[in-house]
Scaffold this motif. Structure first.
Motif, PDB file in Angstrom:
ATOM      1  N   VAL A 201       1.348  -1.234   0.077  1.00  0.00           N
ATOM      2  CA  VAL A 201      -0.154  -0.043   0.085  1.00  0.00           C
ATOM      3  C   VAL A 201       0.981   1.183  -0.034  1.00  0.00           C
ATOM      4  O   VAL A 201       0.218   2.178  -1.115  1.00  0.00           O
ATOM      5  CB  VAL A 201      -1.019  -0.020   0.888  1.00  0.00           C
ATOM      6  CG1 VAL A 201      -1.645   1.247   1.117  1.00  0.00           C
ATOM      7  CG2 VAL A 201      -1.894  -1.263   1.406  1.00  0.00           C
ATOM      8  N   THR A 202       1.816   1.448   1.026  1.00  0.00           N
ATOM      9  CA  THR A 202       2.656   2.198   0.505  1.00  0.00           C
ATOM     10  C   THR A 202       3.440   2.181   0.155  1.00  0.00           C
ATOM     11  O   THR A 202       3.544   3.849  -0.673  1.00  0.00           O
ATOM     12  CB  THR A 202       3.905   1.896   2.106  1.00  0.00           C
ATOM     13  OG1 THR A 202       4.667   0.904   2.088  1.00  0.00           O
ATOM     14  CG2 THR A 202       3.298   2.043   3.269  1.00  0.00           C
ATOM     15  N   ARG A 204       1.703   1.706  -3.409  1.00  0.00           N
ATOM     16  CA  ARG A 204       1.596   2.430  -4.639  1.00  0.00           C
ATOM     17  C   ARG A 204       1.307   4.083  -4.459  1.00  0.00           C
ATOM     18  O   ARG A 204       0.968   4.711  -5.490  1.00  0.00           O
ATOM     19  CB  ARG A 204      -0.165   1.422  -4.138  1.00  0.00           C
ATOM     20  CG  ARG A 204      -0.098   0.123  -4.635  1.00  0.00           C
ATOM     21  CD  ARG A 204      -1.034  -0.144  -4.416  1.00  0.00           C
ATOM     22  NE  ARG A 204      -1.202  -2.137  -4.694  1.00  0.00           N
ATOM     23  CZ  ARG A 204      -2.032  -2.301  -5.260  1.00  0.00           C
ATOM     24  NH1 ARG A 204      -3.595  -1.845  -4.869  1.00  0.00           N
ATOM     25  NH2 ARG A 204      -2.065  -3.948  -4.274  1.00  0.00           N
ATOM     26  N   LEU A 205       1.042   4.630  -2.810  1.00  0.00           N
ATOM     27  CA  LEU A 205       1.237   5.763  -2.277  1.00  0.00           C
ATOM     28  C   LEU A 205       2.259   6.696  -2.872  1.00  0.00           C
ATOM     29  O   LEU A 205       1.991   7.655  -3.862  1.00  0.00           O
ATOM     30  CB  LEU A 205       1.079   5.357  -0.870  1.00  0.00           C
ATOM     31  CG  LEU A 205      -0.804   5.773  -0.109  1.00  0.00           C
ATOM     32  CD1 LEU A 205      -0.152   5.337   1.213  1.00  0.00           C
ATOM     33  CD2 LEU A 205      -1.617   6.192  -0.622  1.00  0.00           C
ATOM     34  N   ALA A 211      -6.101   6.171  -4.382  1.00  0.00           N
ATOM     35  CA  ALA A 211      -6.635   5.039  -3.840  1.00  0.00           C
ATOM     36  C   ALA A 211      -7.736   4.893  -3.541  1.00  0.00           C
ATOM     37  O   ALA A 211      -8.529   5.801  -3.217  1.00  0.00           O
ATOM     38  CB  ALA A 211      -6.270   5.430  -2.117  1.00  0.00           C
ATOM     39  N   TRP A 213      -9.820   2.866  -0.630  1.00  0.00           N
ATOM     40  CA  TRP A 213      -9.363   2.603   0.486  1.00  0.00           C
ATOM     41  C   TRP A 213     -10.438   1.106   0.579  1.00  0.00           C
ATOM     42  O   TRP A 213      -9.821   0.147   1.225  1.00  0.00           O
ATOM     43  CB  TRP A 213      -9.361   3.119   1.398  1.00  0.00           C
ATOM     44  CG  TRP A 213      -8.698   4.574   1.116  1.00  0.00           C
ATOM     45  CD1 TRP A 213      -8.946   5.238   1.562  1.00  0.00           C
ATOM     46  CD2 TRP A 213      -7.074   4.475   1.820  1.00  0.00           C
ATOM     47  NE1 TRP A 213      -8.496   6.808   1.176  1.00  0.00           N
ATOM     48  CE2 TRP A 213      -6.816   5.937   1.101  1.00  0.00           C
ATOM     49  CE3 TRP A 213      -6.140   3.589   1.274  1.00  0.00           C
ATOM     50  CZ2 TRP A 213      -5.538   6.497   1.124  1.00  0.00           C
ATOM     51  CZ3 TRP A 213      -4.863   3.918   1.241  1.00  0.00           C
ATOM     52  CH2 TRP A 213      -4.850   5.167   0.883  1.00  0.00           C
ATOM     53  N   PRO A 240      -3.480   5.994   6.370  1.00  0.00           N
ATOM     54  CA  PRO A 240      -3.522   5.753   5.396  1.00  0.00           C
ATOM     55  C   PRO A 240      -3.385   7.165   4.844  1.00  0.00           C
ATOM     56  O   PRO A 240      -2.197   7.724   4.236  1.00  0.00           O
ATOM     57  CB  PRO A 240      -4.138   4.599   4.186  1.00  0.00           C
ATOM     58  CG  PRO A 240      -5.382   3.814   5.945  1.00  0.00           C
ATOM     59  CD  PRO A 240      -5.071   4.519   6.744  1.00  0.00           C
ATOM     60  N   THR A 241      -4.008   7.647   4.370  1.00  0.00           N
ATOM     61  CA  THR A 241      -4.160   9.964   4.191  1.00  0.00           C
ATOM     62  C   THR A 241      -3.036  10.219   4.824  1.00  0.00           C
ATOM     63  O   THR A 241      -2.523  10.968   4.192  1.00  0.00           O
ATOM     64  CB  THR A 241      -5.202   9.616   4.532  1.00  0.00           C
ATOM     65  OG1 THR A 241      -6.048   9.820   5.771  1.00  0.00           O
ATOM     66  CG2 THR A 241      -6.973   8.675   3.314  1.00  0.00           C
ATOM     67  N   TYR A 243      -0.616   9.341   5.961  1.00  0.00           N
ATOM     68  CA  TYR A 243       0.981   8.279   6.077  1.00  0.00           C
ATOM     69  C   TYR A 243       1.070   8.891   4.481  1.00  0.00           C
ATOM     70  O   TYR A 243       2.411   9.360   4.213  1.00  0.00           O
ATOM     71  CB  TYR A 243       1.048   7.021   5.770  1.00  0.00           C
ATOM     72  CG  TYR A 243       2.167   6.545   5.722  1.00  0.00           C
ATOM     73  CD1 TYR A 243       3.450   6.917   7.238  1.00  0.00           C
ATOM     74  CD2 TYR A 243       2.893   6.302   4.463  1.00  0.00           C
ATOM     75  CE1 TYR A 243       4.651   6.069   6.219  1.00  0.00           C
ATOM     76  CE2 TYR A 243       3.969   5.458   4.794  1.00  0.00           C
ATOM     77  CZ  TYR A 243       4.577   5.435   5.215  1.00  0.00           C
ATOM     78  OH  TYR A 243       5.823   4.915   5.055  1.00  0.00           O
ATOM     79  N   ALA A 244       0.084   9.532   3.681  1.00  0.00           N
ATOM     80  CA  ALA A 244       0.293   9.864   1.775  1.00  0.00           C
ATOM     81  C   ALA A 244       1.339  10.869   2.137  1.00  0.00           C
ATOM     82  O   ALA A 244       1.759  11.251   1.074  1.00  0.00           O
ATOM     83  CB  ALA A 244      -1.077   9.664   1.147  1.00  0.00           C
TER      84      ALA A 244
END
Length: 247
Positions: A201-202, A204-205, A211, A213, A240-241, A243-244
């Motif tokens: 996932v990271t 891809r970010l 994303a 989710w 996730p948002t 972290y992005a």
């Protein structure tokens, strides 16, 4: 909630330098990589450290520490000028040095002298650290390669989202798999699977991919998006948002 702007959009590269030397062939069965970090911060900086299934031996301030696998993120405060030299052991590769199940040091940090006898390397550089390790090389253990190979299988196969699927790939039972991971890797196979799937996932970010989710949660084998977000926060310390924004 405001953020430290030094976290965002790769700004940390102005304050830190990283290098990742590879181990010599004779140490490669045990060591995945070395890592050398230096920093220069006028004001304290809260460094997010995300976990991997590696035991680390770190040298800093004339001492050395063995860090077992952590099952979640950590925060390290960096200030002033400093540096660390680290050894990341392959999954399973620290077991012969420790002489005990690696799960006994999970979520623990201990003085390296509790594991390694003799004087610490001086100076601390790749050549000196490799000489230090060579002088303490254990006998070869086939289970090290077995454990490292199974972890590599997890990393290379995004479709593996469950322990039963991994056991089929490894041609073993779930029980034997769990015993191997507790003894040699230091943490359960389920955790390692989750770690690598969330790592994707990271990635891809980092590539700037849009994303979805809910779709990602389903793809990764989660029952719903809420469980996915909870696991991500446990592992990476933020949603996730959030972290992005680092990327």
């Amino acid at each position: 909630m405001s953020r430290d702007i030094r976290e965002l959009a790769g700004a940390w590269t102005r304050f830190q330098r990283h290098a990742f030397p590879r181990p010599s062939p004779d140490l490669a069965p045990y060591v995945e990589r070395y890592w050398v970090v230096s920093w220069d911060y006028a004001e304290p900086y809260r460094q997010l450290v995300v976990p991997y299934p590696n035991v680390h031996l770190t040298f800093r301030d004339n001492g050395a520490t063995v860090q077992g696998i952590c099952d979640g993120h950590q925060i390290k405060v960096l200030e002033g000028r400093g540096g660390v030299f680290g050894v990341a052991f392959r999954p399973g590769g620290f077991r012969p040095f420790l002489g005990a199940p690696v799960s006994t040091i999970t979520n623990r940090s201990l003085d390296a002298r509790q594991v390694f006898t003799g004087d610490l390397p001086d100076p601390v550089d790749v050549a000196a650290v490799e000489d230090f390790l060579r002088a303490r090389l254990p006998e070869r253990d086939a289970k090290v390669e077995r454990a490292a190979g199974i972890v590599a299988t997890i990393a290379a196969n995004p479709e593996i989202t469950r322990v039963t699927t991994l056991a089929n790939h490894a041609e073993t039972s779930v029980r034997e798999l769990q015993r191997l991971f507790a003894d040699y890797v230091g943490i359960g196979a389920k955790w390692v699977i989750r770690r690598y799937r969330l790592h994707e996932v990271t990635e891809r970010l980092a590539r700037g991919a849009p994303a979805d989710w809910a779709g990602l949660a389903t793809e990764l084998g989660y029952a719903d998006q809420a469980h996915f977000v909870r696991d991500f926060k446990d592992m990476f310390g933020e949603s996730p948002t959030w972290y992005a924004e680092r990327l």
